[in-house]
Write a protein that holds these residues in place. Structure first.
Motif, short mmCIF file in Angstrom:
data_model
loop_
_atom_site.label_atom_id
_atom_site.label_comp_id
_atom_site.label_asym_id
_atom_site.label_seq_id
_atom_site.Cartn_x
_atom_site.Cartn_y
_atom_site.Cartn_z
N SER A 164 -8.58 45.46 -17.31
CA SER A 164 -8.27 46.87 -17.55
C SER A 164 -9.32 47.75 -16.88
O SER A 164 -10.31 47.25 -16.34
N ASN A 174 -11.67 49.45 -18.02
CA ASN A 174 -13.05 49.33 -18.50
C ASN A 174 -13.59 47.91 -18.34
O ASN A 174 -14.63 47.57 -18.88
N ARG A 176 -10.57 43.88 -28.79
CA ARG A 176 -10.48 45.32 -28.48
C ARG A 176 -10.68 46.09 -29.78
O ARG A 176 -10.13 45.72 -30.81
N TYR A 177 -11.49 47.13 -29.70
CA TYR A 177 -11.72 47.95 -30.90
C TYR A 177 -10.78 49.15 -30.83
O TYR A 177 -10.98 50.06 -30.04
N SER A 178 -9.75 49.12 -31.66
CA SER A 178 -8.78 50.21 -31.67
C SER A 178 -8.23 50.33 -33.09
O SER A 178 -8.40 49.42 -33.92
N ALA A 179 -7.54 51.43 -33.36
CA ALA A 179 -6.96 51.62 -34.68
C ALA A 179 -5.94 50.52 -34.97
O ALA A 179 -5.89 49.97 -36.08
N ALA A 180 -5.15 50.15 -33.94
CA ALA A 180 -4.13 49.12 -34.14
C ALA A 180 -4.79 47.77 -34.46
O ALA A 180 -4.34 47.04 -35.36
N ALA A 181 -5.92 47.47 -33.73
CA ALA A 181 -6.61 46.20 -33.99
C ALA A 181 -7.20 46.19 -35.39
O ALA A 181 -7.17 45.18 -36.10
N THR A 190 -15.80 55.26 -23.93
CA THR A 190 -14.63 54.76 -23.19
C THR A 190 -15.03 53.58 -22.31
O THR A 190 -14.36 52.55 -22.30
N ASP A 238 -15.69 50.67 -24.63
CA ASP A 238 -14.72 50.42 -25.71
C ASP A 238 -15.48 50.27 -27.03
O ASP A 238 -15.30 49.32 -27.78
N TYR A 239 -16.38 51.21 -27.28
CA TYR A 239 -17.25 51.12 -28.46
C TYR A 239 -17.60 52.55 -28.87
O TYR A 239 -18.07 53.34 -28.04
N ASN A 240 -17.37 52.87 -30.13
CA ASN A 240 -17.64 54.24 -30.58
C ASN A 240 -19.14 54.46 -30.76
O ASN A 240 -19.73 54.00 -31.73
#
Ligand SMILES: Cc1cc2nc3c(=O)[nH]c(=O)nc-3n(C[C@H](O)[C@H](O)[C@H](O)COP(=O)(O)OP(=O)(O)OC[C@H]3O[C@@H](n4cnc5c(N)ncnc54)[C@H](O)[C@@H]3O)c2cc1C
Length: 432
Positions: free
Chosen positions: A4, A6, A20-25, A121, A124-126
């Protein structure tokens, strides 16, 4: 495997790494109770690496990440005698800004702020970068003059900074004592809207995860005990877990940097001082900017959880100790109350200390040394966390190309012999 934008693999299996760190994960793992994989992988220590980075702070990890991400150099080891972020990178007060005094400094730190703006971004880490504005108070004419100077240099370099008066300060920070009865009345301030705070642990973990995902080996509890140099070139690094053959070593050990440089026979004009900080219990949000007072040797910010984070200038003696002291906390509390008397009932939660590698001109030392293959990224004093991304990017380029890029050209070790110092004391002494 497709990659991807990133750099992480697009498709990951059940045990996919990195997750992957996401709301869905988050929702998926919450519902299925599937554990998250570790953020970075463990590997056996190899007997050779193309590049060995000593120091697992933001500087070492960022250099490793950009070596892999920007240059495809992945046979890299990051060694730390403790855990990732156990040095200054896990102990700082996480203030970011670029309102420095010299054009070289402003350009350099501004590039770091730009990289920080897109870091969440990229990694992939807040990393929770909050650009809430940064105010440096002037309590006398000399400070005001330096601030005007800084504001002009900042503007010339395209950085948003201006000197403001007490009405505007009151609007931004209503709890400050701006009366003429204050011991050191406030005359004005340098206001820098892009400045702010970040979650320092997240930056460290994000870089470690990003580097590991691209093939870098991260070795915690791996103390470097010696560096072998023959015919003026690095040959190997000795560690408490075995020797590593390598032709390139990056010293990114901040407060310990002279000890590592000594191993390679390189002398650095760096002196190590402890720096302390403290945090209060959480209180209702009331402070939306970072406040710095050079005259009172104190700065304050409020975290998203409501704690007030206080910092100061370095302890007045050299040491490798990272213990807090009662003298510090007493002095700090007194100075904070001069700025904000309303805080007298707030309770301190804890205090801590870290080590700072101070240079004579308050600017870093970056690039090559007289020993071929031995590079330095040191001299970060009390202000180096904000420089993590730009330093990593620049040192990675330096290693990949064999030449320091223009953005760090002024920060070479040779400037001390040449007398070409980059004086940043007026912008770096307290306002980290
Ligand atoms: C209290 C405090 C507040 C601060 N506030 C700010 C701020 O608000 N903003 C800002 O920009 N900066 C701030 N700083 C400065 C900032 O924290 C540092 O400049 C920065 O973190 C340095 O990062 P680094 O990666 O170079 O070094 P570090 O994070 O110190 O990492 C060096 C690593 O080297 C490792 N190491 C040492 N010797 C060896 C060895 N022999 N073998 C293997 N590993 C070794 C250590 O274990 C350590 O983890 C602050 C510092 C302190 C202490």
């Amino acid at each position: 495997m497709p990659v991807s934008t990133n750099g992480y693999p697009r498709r990951r299996g059940r045990a996919g790494y990195p997750a992957r760190y996401s709301a869905a994960a988050l929702l998926g793992r919450g519902l299925t109770h599937r554990p998250w994989p570790p953020a970075w992988r463990s590997h056996p220590l190899k007997s050779s690496y193309d590049v060995v980075i000593v120091g697992g702070g933001v500087h070492g990890l960022a250099a490793a990440y950009y070596l892999a991400a920007n240059h495809g150099i992945t046979d890299v080891a990051v060694l730390d005698k403790g855990y990732m972020g156990s040095g200054g990178s896990g102990r700082n007060t996480a203030i970011l800004r670029s309102n420095y005094l010299t054009p070289e400094g402003v350009r350099f730190y501004d590039r770091s702020v730009q990289l920080y703006q897109r870091l969440a971004t990229d990694l992939d880490y807040n990393v929770m970068f909050s650009q809430r504005g940064h105010l440096t108070l002037a309590h006398n004419d000399t400070s005001l003059r330096t601030m005007r100077w800084r504001a002009e240099v900042n503007k010339a370099e395209g950085v948003d900074s201006e000197v403001i008066g007490t009405d505007e300060i009151r609007r931004l920070a209503p709890f400050l004592d701006l009366t003429q009865e204050a011991r050191y009345p406030v005359l004005g301030a340098l206001y820098h809207p892009p400045g702010g705070i970040i979650r320092h642990d997240a930056v460290v973990w994000g870089y470690a995860r990003g580097a590991s995902a691209r093939g870098v080996h991260i070795h915690q509890d791996t103390e470097v005990t010696g560096i072998d140099v023959a015919d003026g070139r690095v040959r190997a690094v000795r560690t408490a877990r075995g020797d590593i053959a390598t032709r390139t070593v990056l010293n990114a050990t901040a407060g310990w940097s002279t000890l590592i440089a000594d191993m390679a026979g390189v002398r650095l004009p760096v002196t190590t001082y402890p720096l302390q900080a403290a945090v209060t219990e959480p209180v209702k949000p009331f402070l939306s900017t970072v406040i710095v007072s050079g005259t009172l040797h104190v700065y304050v910010s409020q975290t998203d959880r409501g704690e007030l984070v206080f910092g100061a200038s370095v302890d007045p003696f050299t040491s490798y100790s990272s213990r807090g002291s009662l003298e510090f906390i007493e002095g700090l509390a007194g100075n904070v109350l001069q700025l904000m008397p309303a805080l007298s009932k707030v309770r301190l939660l804890r205090q801590w200390a870290g080590l700072c590698d101070m240079t004579p001109d308050f600017s870093p030392i970056m690039g090559m040394t007289t020993v071929a293959g031995f590079l330095v990224d040191v001299g970060w004093g009390t202000y180096g966390f904000k420089a993590g991304p730009v330093s990593g990017e620049a040192m990675a380029q330096c290693i990949a190309s064999g030449r320091p890029p223009g953005i760090i050209a002024a920060f070479g070790l040779e400037r001390f012999a040449a007398g070409a110092l980059v004086g940043e004391k007026g912008a770096a002494a307290v306002g980290h």
